[in-house]
Structures are given as structure tokens and as C-alpha cells.
Write an enzyme that holds these catalytic residues in place. Structure first.
Site, short mmCIF file in Angstrom:
data_model
loop_
_atom_site.label_atom_id
_atom_site.label_comp_id
_atom_site.label_asym_id
_atom_site.label_seq_id
_atom_site.Cartn_x
_atom_site.Cartn_y
_atom_site.Cartn_z
CG ASP A 69 -1.91 1.15 1.19
OD1 ASP A 69 -1.63 2.16 0.49
OD2 ASP A 69 -2.95 1.04 1.84
CG ASN A 96 -0.50 3.70 -13.53
OD1 ASN A 96 -1.17 4.34 -14.33
ND2 ASN A 96 -0.92 2.56 -12.98
CE1 TYR A 160 -7.85 11.08 -10.47
CE2 TYR A 160 -8.60 12.52 -12.24
CZ TYR A 160 -7.93 11.38 -11.82
OH TYR A 160 -7.35 10.54 -12.75
N GLY A 161 -8.55 16.73 -9.83
CA GLY A 161 -7.85 17.59 -10.79
C GLY A 161 -6.65 18.29 -10.14
CB ALA A 162 -6.30 19.99 -6.88
CE LYS A 164 -4.15 11.50 -11.79
NZ LYS A 164 -3.13 10.45 -11.62
N1 LIG Z 1 -8.93 5.53 -16.49
C1 LIG Z 1 -9.01 6.83 -16.72
O1 LIG Z 1 -10.01 7.30 -17.29
C2 LIG Z 1 -7.91 7.74 -16.31
C3 LIG Z 1 -7.84 9.01 -16.88
C4 LIG Z 1 -6.81 9.86 -16.50
C5 LIG Z 1 -5.87 9.45 -15.59
N2 LIG Z 1 -5.95 8.21 -15.03
C6 LIG Z 1 -4.92 7.83 -14.07
O2 LIG Z 1 -4.29 6.66 -14.50
C7 LIG Z 1 -3.73 5.97 -13.39
C8 LIG Z 1 -4.10 4.49 -13.49
O3 LIG Z 1 -5.50 4.35 -13.33
P1 LIG Z 1 -6.36 3.30 -14.17
O4 LIG Z 1 -7.32 4.09 -14.96
O5 LIG Z 1 -5.52 2.29 -14.82
O6 LIG Z 1 -7.24 2.67 -12.97
P2 LIG Z 1 -7.16 1.29 -12.17
O7 LIG Z 1 -7.40 0.16 -13.08
O8 LIG Z 1 -8.07 1.48 -11.00
O9 LIG Z 1 -5.64 1.26 -11.70
C9 LIG Z 1 -5.17 1.94 -10.57
C10 LIG Z 1 -4.17 1.03 -9.87
O10 LIG Z 1 -3.60 1.73 -8.75
C11 LIG Z 1 -3.44 0.80 -7.68
N3 LIG Z 1 -3.51 1.52 -6.40
C12 LIG Z 1 -4.49 2.33 -5.97
N4 LIG Z 1 -4.25 2.74 -4.72
C13 LIG Z 1 -3.07 2.17 -4.35
C14 LIG Z 1 -2.29 2.18 -3.17
N5 LIG Z 1 -2.69 2.87 -2.08
N6 LIG Z 1 -1.13 1.49 -3.13
C15 LIG Z 1 -0.74 0.76 -4.22
N7 LIG Z 1 -1.43 0.71 -5.36
C16 LIG Z 1 -2.59 1.39 -5.42
C17 LIG Z 1 -4.62 -0.17 -7.83
O11 LIG Z 1 -4.27 -1.46 -7.37
P3 LIG Z 1 -4.76 -2.01 -5.94
O12 LIG Z 1 -6.20 -1.63 -5.79
O13 LIG Z 1 -4.51 -3.47 -6.02
O14 LIG Z 1 -3.86 -1.34 -4.94
C18 LIG Z 1 -4.84 -0.22 -9.35
O15 LIG Z 1 -4.22 -1.36 -9.93
C19 LIG Z 1 -4.27 6.69 -12.15
O16 LIG Z 1 -3.28 7.54 -11.62
C20 LIG Z 1 -5.45 7.49 -12.69
O17 LIG Z 1 -5.71 8.64 -11.92
C21 LIG Z 1 -6.94 7.34 -15.38
#
Ligand SMILES: NC(=O)c1ccc[n+]([C@@H]2O[C@H](COP(=O)([O-])OP(=O)(O)OC[C@H]3O[C@@H](n4cnc5c(N)ncnc54)[C@H](OP(=O)(O)O)[C@@H]3O)[C@@H](O)[C@H]2O)c1
Length: 259
Positions: A69, A96, A160-162, A164
Site C-alpha cells: 500500500d 501510475n 482529483y484535478g488538483a 494531477k
Molecule cells: N482511467 C481513466 O479514465 C484515467 C484518466 C486519467 C488518468 N488516469 C490515471 O491513470 C492511473 C491508473 O489508473 P487506471 O485508470 O488504470 O485505474 P485502475 O485500473 O483502477 O488502476 C489503478 C491502480 O492503482 C493501484 N492503487 C491504488 N491505490 C493504491 C495504493 N494505495 N497502493 C498501491 N497501489 C494502489 C490499484 O491497485 P490495488 O487496488 O490493487 O492497490 C490499481 O491497480 C491513475 O493515476 C489514474 O488517476 C486514469
């Protein structure tokens, strides 16, 4: 923190480049791990759910994982230590891991704001800081994952925007700070992308579908991204083709940011 037993490290195993990818159990992180491994880079995937990380690792022999975590203060140091113990080098850090928060100002709690700051800002700071000596040695690179909403307003999800936006600022400031050491720092800013992020934020499948449909309506290229659409740019920015690129925020969003 539990560690996948990848077996003892031999000297021949230390030759491929090594990347840490946080959030590698799903979505963009899983696709990035696979894309890196397919290009011959060893990957240490990080996340909380071992089953999800194991699924990613099963896709390629160069993918290994460690559960953590990343909000825990000592976790990023332990992740870097794991990479060093296994392979003795580190070339790429992909920050990420993250969660989405939809909460209007009227409703947002202090704890939710703190949690968002911890995972999106504090954890990448700790991880990148711990990786610095190794990145200096390898003249490596960092790729931070922002969002279209890191540089556009997002009413109803302002925090969230902030975070990023803050990550984009860190990207550009670190790029200048670390350039003398030959370390490049860039960011990819995805638009709405198929992943688990909306489900993890607590929305029901029906709500998720409605959100996706609304998103498609607003995206000029009329589709949401796939994790692979994003991963290939992350890997590109991390690697030698981008040798002279640092401090850049590459938006990959089907044209959304233009509106
Ligand atoms: N999908 C979109 O539309 C979108 C758009 C813009 C930006 N993003 C950004 O892209 C990145 C990846 O997101 P995604 O869309 O691929 O979503 P996702 O499938 O939910 O992936 C996020 C990953 O982060 C891990 N995570 C979350 N909290 C954590 C913690 N405390 N410690 C360790 N790992 C943690 C989660 O794994 P566990 O739950 O197993 O820990 C999960 O595998 C994020 O930063 C998100 O803000 C996504």
C-alpha cells in the site's frame, strides 16, 4: 508487504533494464507492465491486491511483483529495495497508482482529500526520491501519470484535478532539477480510459455505463481510450527514443483537452 518468490538472482539476470510500475495489477499500469516487458525490460509491478498483480505477472516472464500500500510511509523505500535486491539496478519509474474521487466541495471530507494527496503526490515523491541514486547511476527516467484534468477544470472532482495538476508541476520542476544528473522526467495525461478506476471509486455498473456513455459524447474521436493507447506512450517516453525529451506533459485523450 509480501513478495513474489521470483527465485534467486543470478548475474545474468541483472543485465536487462529494470522498471518499477505502480498500480500494475489493472488498467493502464497492467498494460504498461506488459508493454515494457515486451520490449525486453524487467518490471516490478506494485499494488495492494496480490491476485491482480499475479494476473499481470502471468502475462510475461519479465514481470514480477511486490504487494504494497503505497500510502504507507515506508512502502516506497521497500519497493525500491526489492528491485535492487532482485536485480541490482533501476532504469525507469512509472508513478501510475491512483484513485479517482468524485466529491463536490460541499461534500468532500478532509480524510478523502488527504488520501488523494497521499497516493497521487506523497507516494510518487517518496518512490522517486528513494530511486534517485539508482536513476542517477543508470541515467534513467520517470513517467508520472496525470490526466486531461490535470490541466483543465473538473467541477465536482476538483481535488482529483488538483492532485494531477500538482503532479504535472512536480514533473516539470523535477525535470529541471534532475537534468544535471541525466534523469528525464515526463508525464502522460490520459483522457477517459477503460480501466477499474471508476469501479474502484465506488460507482455501480449502471453508473459506470452512464459515465462512459457521457464521456464518449464529449471526446472528439468518439471513443474512450484503451489502457494500451496510453501504455505505448508511457513506454515511448521512458525509453531511448525520447532521449532528448524531458519536462513534457503528453496528453493522450482523443482530442478532449482541445474543447
Ligand atoms: N482511467 C481513466 O479514465 C484515467 C484518466 C486519467 C488518468 N488516469 C490515471 O491513470 C492511473 C491508473 O489508473 P487506471 O485508470 O488504470 O485505474 P485502475 O485500473 O483502477 O488502476 C489503478 C491502480 O492503482 C493501484 N492503487 C491504488 N491505490 C493504491 C495504493 N494505495 N497502493 C498501491 N497501489 C494502489 C490499484 O491497485 P490495488 O487496488 O490493487 O492497490 C490499481 O491497480 C491513475 O493515476 C489514474 O488517476 C486514469
Amino acid at each position: 508487504m509480501t513478495v513474489n518468490d521470483g527465485g534467486p538472482m543470478t548475474s545474468t539476470q541483472s543485465s536487462p533494464k529494470v522498471a518499477i510500475v505502480t498500480g500494475a495489477g489493472s488498467g493502464i499500469g497492467a498494460a504498461t507492465a506488459l508493454e515494457l516487458a515486451s520490449s525486453g525490460i524487467r518490471v516490478l509491478g506494485v499494488g495492494r491486491r496480490e491476485e491482480a498483480l499475479r494476473r499481470t505477472a502471468k502475462q510475461h516472464s519479465l514481470i514480477d511483483y511486490v504487494t504494497a500500500d503505497l500510502r504507507e510511509p515506508t512502502a516506497p523505500d521497500e519497493v525500491v529495495r526489492t528491485a535492487v535486491e532482485r536485480w541490482g539496478r533501476l532504469d525507469v519509474v512509472v508513478n501510475n497508482a491512483g484513485t479517482y474521487l468524485q466529491a463536490p466541495l460541499q461534500e468532500v471530507s478532509d480524510d478523502a482529500v488527504s488520501d488523494l494527496i497521499t497516493i497521487h503526490i506523497v507516494a510518487p515523491t517518496r518512490l522517486t526520491r528513494a530511486a534517485l541514486p539508482l536513476l542517477k547511476a543508470s541515467r534513467g527516467s520517470v513517467v508520472n501519470i496525470s490526466s486531461t484534468y490535470g490541466h483543465r477544470p473538473i467541477p465536482g472532482s476538483s481535488h482529483y484535478g488538483a492532485v494531477k495538476a500538482a503532479l504535472e508541476h512536480l514533473t516539470q520542476s523535477w525535470a529541471l532539477e534532475l537534468a544535471p544528473d541525466g534523469i528525464r522526467v515526463n508525464a502522460v495525461a490520459p483522457g477517459p480510459t477503460e480501466s477499474e478506476v471508476i469501479t474502484a471509486a465506488g460507482f455501480t455498473p449502471a453508473e459506470k455505463e452512464a459515465i462512459a456513455a457521457a464521456q464518449i459524447e464529449t471526446i472528439p474521436l468518439r471513443r474512450r481510450g484503451t489502457p494500451e493507447d496510453i501504455a505505448r506512450w508511457i513506454v515511448h517516453l521512458a525509453g531511448p527514443d525520447a532521449d532528448w525529451v524531458t519536462g513534457q506533459i503528453l496528453t493522450v485523450d482523443g482530442g478532449l483537452e482541445l474543447l
